[in-house]
Motif scaffolding. Structure first.
Motif, short mmCIF file in Angstrom:
data_model
loop_
_atom_site.label_atom_id
_atom_site.label_comp_id
_atom_site.label_asym_id
_atom_site.label_seq_id
_atom_site.Cartn_x
_atom_site.Cartn_y
_atom_site.Cartn_z
N HIS A 375 17.89 35.54 8.82
CA HIS A 375 17.46 34.38 8.05
C HIS A 375 18.51 33.28 8.15
CE1 HIS A 375 14.74 36.90 5.17
NE2 HIS A 375 14.30 36.87 6.41
N GLU A 376 18.05 32.06 8.19
CA GLU A 376 18.97 30.92 8.13
C GLU A 376 19.40 30.70 6.68
OE1 GLU A 376 20.36 28.87 10.41
OE2 GLU A 376 19.59 30.21 11.96
N ILE A 377 20.63 30.31 6.48
CA ILE A 377 21.10 30.00 5.15
C ILE A 377 22.08 28.84 5.23
CG2 ILE A 377 22.97 31.70 5.29
CD1 ILE A 377 22.63 32.17 2.27
N ASP A 378 21.90 27.90 4.34
CA ASP A 378 22.82 26.76 4.28
C ASP A 378 23.97 27.09 3.33
OD1 ASP A 378 21.15 25.20 5.92
OD2 ASP A 378 19.94 24.59 4.17
N ARG A 460 15.51 25.06 -2.37
CA ARG A 460 15.31 25.03 -0.90
C ARG A 460 15.35 26.43 -0.32
NH1 ARG A 460 18.84 20.60 -1.27
NH2 ARG A 460 20.56 21.86 -0.45
N ALA A 461 16.30 27.24 -0.80
CA ALA A 461 16.43 28.60 -0.29
C ALA A 461 15.18 29.42 -0.64
CB ALA A 461 17.69 29.25 -0.87
N ALA A 463 12.14 28.27 -1.17
CA ALA A 463 11.03 27.79 -0.36
C ALA A 463 11.11 28.35 1.05
CB ALA A 463 11.04 26.25 -0.33
N ARG A 464 12.30 28.44 1.59
CA ARG A 464 12.47 28.98 2.95
C ARG A 464 12.12 30.45 2.95
NH1 ARG A 464 18.10 27.55 5.41
NH2 ARG A 464 17.06 25.52 5.51
N GLU A 465 12.54 31.20 1.92
CA GLU A 465 12.20 32.60 1.83
C GLU A 465 10.68 32.80 1.72
OE1 GLU A 465 14.01 35.62 1.83
OE2 GLU A 465 15.44 34.26 2.79
N ALA A 467 8.38 30.84 2.86
CA ALA A 467 7.75 30.56 4.15
C ALA A 467 7.91 31.73 5.11
CB ALA A 467 8.37 29.29 4.75
N LEU A 468 9.07 32.42 5.04
CA LEU A 468 9.32 33.55 5.93
C LEU A 468 8.45 34.75 5.61
CD1 LEU A 468 13.22 33.39 6.18
CD2 LEU A 468 11.61 32.95 8.04
#
Length: 470
Positions: A375-378, A460-461, A463-465, A467-468
């Motif tokens: 997973h991408e993480i900022d 944001r994190a 929302a990304r999770e 979507a995954l």
């Protein structure tokens, strides 16, 4: 799924394990105690507190430590959850019953099916087939592992002293001399405004105490010669050596306190003791970290009014701390540049303090889990307390000061690590703020920005999770 291996079951390692398991990643947590102990630990429990029992200020509006507390709670920190459940009176600070706290962290970690604990020392670098490792061995990293890390990085680990304050039995304190009060009567998280035992000193008593400290026998270790002290944890006798008035403007300051037995007499100095366990039977002497020999400690500390017959549950001590030159050897994901399978967390990275160590463990666990899950993480924004601490550890430092020693040193979280913000000049009514008021307004603005930016980062994190997994 291959597990993440975490070396070290202190606050950082326990928090990292919890966060990784919360993300659904299996963890093997390696802790060398009780098979192999250290000079500072007493038990084999996870997350044992070896120095103070205080997590410092819990006030988030104007204190950077309080902001860090708030962020860790928002991110599901097991360290903060356990601290909140086992707090003891400490004025405006969050202090804990040390045994209850560590037992709670260990019980929580052991309850997770995804976490397996293996006891025993990891001597040297971990096996090559451990492809995702967090080293959270703290300031008391075993010599074999520290030597292996030093050889791998080409960087000699820096070292500094960290001294332990003595603990006194509450019923041995003379309360006809001492009194209960928090500085400026400030209420703590539990609503208490009289959390500290205060022992007053006249000028003559203070001068005699300083003289005794200066003449006292100290514990000396040849291997520590030339090792710098960390200014946030100076031994009491070292502070005395820096000037006769240093102590009364530091841990022995009399400000914000009124002697309940003699309200009209202003103490020249005050020694404070803070509750150390839930029963209220033990109190530690605040700011009295020391390397005095044991006999000297009992003799000199019994010069303090109210402690003439003090019984000590634990005397002060000293141990060696080591940490990396992290801005040079780690990337922003806390991975070792020379061996990216190794990630570091806690005090070995160059943060200082319980909550700071746990916070770096928190972010390390999340980073390691994201890597395992692809997973991408900022990174958390540098405007947040966790982001500012991460930025301190991994960048933003000049190589040296005036061609002198490296500038990177252990650091507690503070607003000086946050990106600047415009200092408010007017209050909400339009009244012009004076100097001290502007400073408080600035801290409130930094705190509010941190709260807002962390919420946006978490959204944001999430929302990304989402979507995954959709």
């Amino acid at each position: 799924m291959r597990p993440i291996h975490i070396i070290g079951g202190g606050l950082a390692g326990s928090e990292a394990a919890w966060q990784a398991a919360e993300a659904g990643v299996p963890v093997v947590l390696h802790e060398m105690r009780p098979d192999c102990t250290t000079p500072a630990h007493r038990t084999g429990r996870l997350a044992e507190l070896v120095c103070s029992n205080s997590f410092r200020s819990d006030e988030a509006a104007t204190n950077a430590v309080g902001v860090l507390h708030r962020e860790m709670r928002a991110l599901g920190s097991i360290v903060m959850k356990s601290a909140d459940a086992h707090q003891v009176p400490a004025g405006g600070a969050l202090a804990v019953d040390r045994d209850g706290f560590s037992a709670a962290v260990e019980a929580a970690v052991l309850s997770r099916p995804l976490i397996r604990i293996e006891r025993g020392e990891i001597s040297g670098l971990p096996p090559a087939d451990w492809d995702n490792v967090i080293v959270a061995t703290g300031p008391l990293t075993s010599p074999a592992l520290a030597e292996a890390i030093g050889a791998l990085t080409g960087e000699g680990a820096l070292a500094f002293f960290d001294a332990i304050a003595p603990v006194v039995h509450r019923d041995s304190i003379d309360m006809d001399v001492a009194w209960m009060q928090s500085r400026y009567d400030k209420e703590g998280p539990g609503g208490d405004a009289a959390a500290y035992v205060n022992c007053p000193m006249s000028r003559d008593q203070y001068d005699a105490f300083v003289d005794a400290l200066l003449r006292a026998e100290k514990t000396e270790f040849r291997e520590f010669e030339g090792t710098p002290y960390f200014d946030g944890c100076l031994p009491i006798e070292v502070m005395a050596e820096r000037g006769r008035e240093t102590l009364r403007h530091g841990p022995m300051k009399p400000f914000g306190l009124t002697d309940a037995h003699a309200p009209g007499v202003k103490p020249y100095a005050v020694v404070q003791l803070r509750q150390d366990n839930a029963l209220g039977t033990l109190f530690n002497i605040v700011g009295f970290q020391t390397k005095l020999k044991y006999a000297e400690q009992t003799r000199i500390f019994r010069m303090i009014p109210g402690l003439e017959r003090a019984e000590f549950a634990r005397l002060g001590g000293i141990h060696r701390n080591t940490y990396l030159n992290s801005p040079r050897v780690l990337d922003w994901r806390l991975r070792l540049k020379a061996a990216p399978r190794l990630r570091f967390a806690g005090q070995i990275t160059g943060c200082e303090g319980y909550v700071e160590s746990a916070a770096v463990g928190l972010i390390a666990g999340r980073l390691a889990a994201a890597e395992r899950l692809n997973h991408e993480i900022d990174p958390p924004p540098a405007t947040t307390a966790i982001g500012a601490l991460l930025n301190h550890v991994t960048g933003g430092h000049i190589e040296s000061i005036d061609t002198g020693p490296r500038s990177f040193q252990p650091m507690n979280v503070n607003f000086g690590l946050f990106p600047p913000i415009s200092e408010p000049r007017l209050d909400e009514t339009g009244r012009r703020l004076k100097g001290p008021e502007r400073g408080l307004a600035r801290k409130r603005a930094l705190s509010a920005r941190a709260e807002r930016d962390l919420a946006e980062w978490m959204a944001r994190a999430a929302a990304r999770e989402g979507a995954l997994t959709a």
